[in-house]
Design an enzyme around this catalytic site. Sequence first.
Site, PDB file in Angstrom:
ATOM      1  N   LYS A 199      24.397  15.040 -34.368  1.00 14.58           N
ATOM      2  CA  LYS A 199      23.973  13.636 -34.488  1.00 14.58           C
ATOM      3  C   LYS A 199      23.631  13.089 -33.105  1.00 14.58           C
ATOM      4  O   LYS A 199      23.965  13.714 -32.090  1.00 14.58           O
ATOM      5  CB  LYS A 199      25.094  12.828 -35.151  1.00 14.58           C
ATOM      6  CG  LYS A 199      26.359  12.714 -34.301  1.00 14.58           C
ATOM      7  CD  LYS A 199      27.568  12.264 -35.106  1.00 14.58           C
ATOM      8  CE  LYS A 199      28.777  12.103 -34.206  1.00 14.58           C
ATOM      9  NZ  LYS A 199      30.032  11.970 -34.973  1.00 14.58           N
ATOM     10  N   TYR A 253      24.741  -3.679  -3.828  1.00 14.88           N
ATOM     11  CA  TYR A 253      24.974  -5.008  -4.413  1.00 14.88           C
ATOM     12  C   TYR A 253      26.435  -5.412  -4.300  1.00 14.88           C
ATOM     13  O   TYR A 253      27.330  -4.587  -4.499  1.00 14.88           O
ATOM     14  CB  TYR A 253      24.605  -5.008  -5.892  1.00 14.88           C
ATOM     15  CG  TYR A 253      23.122  -5.023  -6.163  1.00 14.88           C
ATOM     16  CD1 TYR A 253      22.320  -6.065  -5.739  1.00 14.88           C
ATOM     17  CD2 TYR A 253      22.536  -3.969  -6.861  1.00 14.88           C
ATOM     18  CE1 TYR A 253      20.951  -6.069  -5.996  1.00 14.88           C
ATOM     19  CE2 TYR A 253      21.166  -3.961  -7.130  1.00 14.88           C
ATOM     20  CZ  TYR A 253      20.391  -5.015  -6.696  1.00 14.88           C
ATOM     21  OH  TYR A 253      19.052  -5.009  -6.957  1.00 14.88           O
TER      22      TYR A 253
HETATM   23  C1  LIG Z   1      31.030  12.987 -34.703  1.00 12.37           C
HETATM   24  C2  LIG Z   1      31.871  13.563 -35.733  1.00 12.37           C
HETATM   25  C3  LIG Z   1      32.459  14.834 -35.553  1.00 12.37           C
HETATM   26  C4  LIG Z   1      32.413  15.588 -34.258  1.00 12.37           C
HETATM   27  O1  LIG Z   1      33.388  15.054 -33.401  1.00 12.37           O
HETATM   28  P1  LIG Z   1      33.666  15.668 -31.946  1.00 12.37           P
HETATM   29  O2  LIG Z   1      34.802  14.875 -31.434  1.00 12.37           O
HETATM   30  O3  LIG Z   1      32.422  15.422 -31.159  1.00 12.37           O
HETATM   31  O4  LIG Z   1      33.937  17.101 -32.129  1.00 12.37           O
HETATM   32  C5  LIG Z   1      33.136  15.386 -36.627  1.00 12.37           C
HETATM   33  N1  LIG Z   1      33.259  14.715 -37.796  1.00 12.37           N
HETATM   34  C6  LIG Z   1      32.742  13.481 -37.981  1.00 12.37           C
HETATM   35  C7  LIG Z   1      32.921  12.799 -39.285  1.00 12.37           C
HETATM   36  C8  LIG Z   1      32.052  12.863 -36.957  1.00 12.37           C
HETATM   37  O5  LIG Z   1      31.536  11.631 -37.137  1.00 12.37           O
END
Ligand SMILES: *Cc1c(COP(=O)(O)O)cnc(C)c1O
Length: 353
Positions: free
Chosen positions: A35, A253
């Site tokens: 994702k 800054y």
């Molecule tokens: C993003 C996600 C993962 C992966 O999690 P990580 O901590 O990056 O391994 C697994 N399951 C669900 C439902 C997620 O949303």
Amino acid sequence: MRRTARAIINHDALVHNFNRVKQLAPKSRAMAVIKADAYGHGMVQTAKTLQQADGFAVACLKEALLLREAEVQQPITVFQGFHSAEELQQAIKYQLRPVIYQPHQIELLEQNAQGELSVWFKVDTGMGRLGFRPEEVNEYWPRLERCQSVRQTGLMSHFANADQPQHNSNQQQIDRFQQLLGQLKIETSLSNSAAIIAFPDIQGDWVRPGIMLYGSSPIINRSAEELGLQPVMRLESEIIAINHLKKGDAVGYGSEWLCPEDMAVAVVAIGYGDGYPRHAASGTPVAVNQQRTQLIGRVSMDMITIDLRNTEQVKVGDTVELWGEQVSIDEVAASSETIAYELLCKAAGCRQL
Ligand SMILES: *Cc1c(COP(=O)(O)O)cnc(C)c1O
């Protein structure tokens, strides 16, 4: 003309980290979580690199359709499922595996007469985000089971605190999951990266590694290196100026950083506009010509300033690594009040296409 800041993806490291997942969870299938553009690494490219993955997982249908368009053949889990009859039709047409966590989705399945698909039934065992509550399962699980279009259902849940293995909510979530599973002979999926490492006994049929594939440690106080993970993204840029400042001179800054002595300071062409965190504190490590040094002064939109004391033979045009093999992204996250997940996602725009 390309921008100077660039994120370079090491595909061999990605494959190495996937193999590490398989080593840690030898009995489970692994859906690589890609994702958010594969946490900034490029979704389609990452899927193509991980040919050996048993499946993939994305947040939304749109991402899944892009993968099918790119001829990715493996099973694809869609964490946010579908929200309308049209989306359900697409999930069927492209043989996606949506996650079901709302009564409305079950109604859509009940009304749907065409085609078949596999789904995940998600239960909220303590995360307090997506999923049916344990007391709702008796009502909704049988309804899902009776849907003609549902070929196969698996049971899924998600940990809230797996990055802190000692946290007492973890065992509570595991117990609730196992109670709900009972004697059901169905597929299970519970473990994100942290849980794959921390709870080897409950890996189930499908593990869901995300962050560990990209070489960041999923567990607080353990380094990626000690977990056998390799960094996948190297974020780098170049020095565009070297200034010789006097003791007491201010840098950047807010004039927050004052030179403690006469010293050389380099200006590097990268800033929060490129995804480098604005909250990175003075002292955040960077590396120039294989030598580690530190960020000094505030991060600007497209520039930062770094300390050249204790470095040798540095000149304009030299490459600076912001994270990668010499500077762990987890170190940068720790000194920027954030997590590697966010840093990786935000650097996506620096990827060389
Ligand atoms: C993003 C996600 C993962 C992966 O999690 P990580 O901590 O990056 O391994 C697994 N399951 C669900 C439902 C997620 O949303």
